[in-house]
Design an enzyme around this catalytic site. Structure first.
Site, mmCIF file in Angstrom:
data_model
loop_
_atom_site.group_PDB
_atom_site.id
_atom_site.type_symbol
_atom_site.label_atom_id
_atom_site.label_comp_id
_atom_site.label_asym_id
_atom_site.label_seq_id
_atom_site.Cartn_x
_atom_site.Cartn_y
_atom_site.Cartn_z
ATOM 1 N N THR A 192 0.777 -1.294 -0.066
ATOM 2 C CA THR A 192 -0.021 -0.026 -0.124
ATOM 3 C C THR A 192 0.634 1.215 -0.041
ATOM 4 O O THR A 192 0.273 2.312 -0.056
ATOM 5 C CB THR A 192 -0.921 0.085 1.138
ATOM 6 N N CYS A 193 2.154 1.215 0.036
ATOM 7 C CA CYS A 193 3.142 2.142 0.225
ATOM 8 C C CYS A 193 3.387 2.860 -1.402
ATOM 9 O O CYS A 193 3.807 2.143 -2.184
ATOM 10 C CB CYS A 193 4.359 1.777 0.704
#
Length: 108
Positions: free
Chosen positions: A8-9
């Site tokens: 999710t980064c």
């Protein structure tokens, strides 16, 4: 080449996309789904020291006083998402973060 991060980064996504576009063979290592081994944590902290921990993150700020006072290895083992991301291992060379210099070094 191994890219340590979380899916999710946004910075990890950007780095992975750039490396793959440059034709590099990259293994993405989700440190949340596949926790780091003690040896991996030691290698990362040996290379980067306390720079490996993102002390500005909400994860770090949520640590209790005991964990904040603990050594870097204990912090990473307790919550691997506290790592600055991405961490990229290219053979014996390590890179912390994704900036123009790192991109130039790894995509050339």
């Amino acid at each position: 080449m191994i890219l340590y991060g979380i899916p999710t980064c946004d910075t990890c996504k950007k780095a992975l996309k750039a490396l793959q576009a440059a034709g590099k063979e990259v293994t993405f290592r989700d440190v949340r789904a596949q926790p780091l081994t003690t040896a991996e944590i030691e290698a990362i902290t040996h290379e980067f020291g306390d720079r490996a921990v993102n002390k500005q993150s909400t994860t770090y700020r949520a640590f209790n006083d005991f964990l904040k006072a603990s050594d870097i290895e204990a912090q990473i083992a307790a919550q691997p998402t506290v790592l600055k991301r991405p961490i990229i291992q290219n053979g014996t060379t390590w890179h912390l973060g994704w900036d123009a210099a790192t991109e130039a070094a790894l995509t050339a």
